[in-house]
Each structure stands twice: as C-alpha cells, then as structure tokens.
Design a protein around this motif. Structure first.
Motif, PDB file in Angstrom:
ATOM      1  N   PRO A 146       3.829   8.510  -6.916  1.00 10.35           N
ATOM      2  CA  PRO A 146       3.045   7.462  -7.576  1.00 10.35           C
ATOM      3  C   PRO A 146       4.007   6.366  -8.046  1.00 10.35           C
ATOM      4  N   MET A 150       0.101   2.133  -8.261  1.00 14.14           N
ATOM      5  CA  MET A 150      -0.378   2.511  -6.939  1.00 14.14           C
ATOM      6  C   MET A 150      -0.392   4.031  -6.808  1.00 14.14           C
ATOM      7  N   GLN A 151      -1.425   4.535  -6.169  1.00 15.26           N
ATOM      8  CA  GLN A 151      -1.605   5.973  -6.024  1.00 15.26           C
ATOM      9  C   GLN A 151      -1.031   6.477  -4.701  1.00 15.26           C
ATOM     10  N   ARG A 209       0.495   4.240   2.034  1.00 14.42           N
ATOM     11  CA  ARG A 209       0.374   5.188   3.144  1.00 14.42           C
ATOM     12  C   ARG A 209       1.709   5.925   3.341  1.00 14.42           C
ATOM     13  N   PHE A 240      -0.369   8.054  -1.130  1.00  9.08           N
ATOM     14  CA  PHE A 240      -1.085   8.174   0.136  1.00  9.08           C
ATOM     15  C   PHE A 240      -2.314   7.264   0.249  1.00  9.08           C
ATOM     16  N   SER A 241      -2.400   6.250  -0.569  1.00 10.60           N
ATOM     17  CA  SER A 241      -3.566   5.359  -0.556  1.00 10.60           C
ATOM     18  C   SER A 241      -3.347   4.172   0.386  1.00 10.60           C
ATOM     19  N   ASP A 242      -4.408   3.796   1.081  1.00  5.06           N
ATOM     20  CA  ASP A 242      -4.376   2.603   1.924  1.00  5.06           C
ATOM     21  C   ASP A 242      -4.872   1.366   1.169  1.00  5.06           C
ATOM     22  N   LYS A 243      -5.170   1.526  -0.105  1.00  5.32           N
ATOM     23  CA  LYS A 243      -5.628   0.384  -0.900  1.00  5.32           C
ATOM     24  C   LYS A 243      -4.520  -0.656  -1.009  1.00  5.32           C
ATOM     25  N   SER A 244      -4.870  -1.905  -0.716  1.00  8.62           N
ATOM     26  CA  SER A 244      -3.902  -3.005  -0.788  1.00  8.62           C
ATOM     27  C   SER A 244      -3.805  -3.533  -2.211  1.00  8.62           C
ATOM     28  N   HIS A 245      -2.573  -3.736  -2.670  1.00  4.33           N
ATOM     29  CA  HIS A 245      -2.288  -4.339  -3.967  1.00  4.33           C
ATOM     30  C   HIS A 245      -1.539  -5.635  -3.668  1.00  4.33           C
ATOM     31  N   TRP A 294       0.855  -1.181   0.000  1.00  2.00           N
ATOM     32  CA  TRP A 294       0.000   0.000   0.000  1.00  2.00           C
ATOM     33  C   TRP A 294       0.889   1.227   0.000  1.00  2.00           C
TER      34      TRP A 294
END
Length: 145
Positions: A87, A105-106, A82, A108-113, A80
């Motif tokens: 980018p 991945m973007q 955070r 500051f994102s908390d989205k898990s890859h 992620w």
C-alpha cells in the motif's frame, strides 16, 4: 545500504519474482531528499522503463525510503497499483518541488490516481508516511536532482 539491497534481492528471489527487470530496479540511483527536516532515501526512476516498473512486485520497503519518478516535462500524471503488493501514498510534485496533491493507493488496484495539474515528479512512499509526518500539499521537497 548494501545490506538492504541484498535483503531486497533475497526477497525477490524467494517470492519467485526475480526477473531481470525487477533486479535492475533494486540498483537504481538514489538521492537523499528532505521535506522539512524529514529525510527520505529515494530510488530514482528516470527512464520510461524504470517508471513503468516502479515498485511492482515489492513486498516491503523501509520506513524512510521511497521512489521518486522523474520526468523531463510537465504534464498531468496518473498512477495505479497493478502488480504492486505494497500500500503506497504518492505525492505529485510540480517543477519547483512543491507538493500539489497527495493520494493513498491500494495494492493491486487498477484505479487511476491523477495529479489533475501538470507535475514533473511523483514520490511514492509507504501508505500513511506523509500523514504520519504531517506533510501536506504546499510543502517543498528539497534535494530533487
């Protein structure tokens, strides 16, 4: 190389992000990797602490530089962004050095890859780097220590 390290240190100091952990990340060991004929100067994150910090707080990174996260076992890995303002694109790499998945991945994102299969390595580069060099899954990363 020292000029780049000095520039990175100065940027961290100016940004007010110069914790001891961030400064230690600048001095990670490096390895020269290749995908086909494309060279990559990779910082090596080999300890749990180095892998947890990764590229956090970095505001820039040269075009052909990245960070290789090295694990001692094969497992599904999730990343992620955070506290990461850059980018990034990540290549999930199996124990033989073959790229099995690429993700963007973007900041500051908390989205898990997640890798969705066991991998031993993850290579983070500036977002779009793999696409720019027409690197896809199934290609081999050479020079992994």
């Amino acid at each position: 190389m020292f000029e780049r390290l000095g520039s990175a240190l100065l940027l961290l100091l100016l940004a007010g992000q110069a914790s001891a952990e961030n400064l230690a990340q600048i001095h990670l060991p490096r390895a020269l990797l290749h995908i086909r004929q494309q060279p990559i100067e990779a910082q090596l994150a080999t300890t749990p602490k180095q892998r947890n910090i990764g590229l956090m707080h970095r505001t820039q990174m040269p075009q052909n530089e990245g960070m290789l996260f090295i694990y001692t076992d094969d497992a599904e890995r999730c990343f992620w962004m955070r506290d990461t303002p850059l980018p990034l694109s990540a290549a999930f790499i199996d124990k033989t050095g073959v790229i099995v998945k690429l993700v963007s991945m973007q900041p500051f994102s908390d989205k898990s890859h997640c890798s969705e299969q066991p991998v031993r390595y993850v290579l983070e580069m500036q977002q779009g780097w793999f696409k720019k060099h027409e690197i896809t899954t199934g290609e081999r990363v050479n020079g992994i220590p």
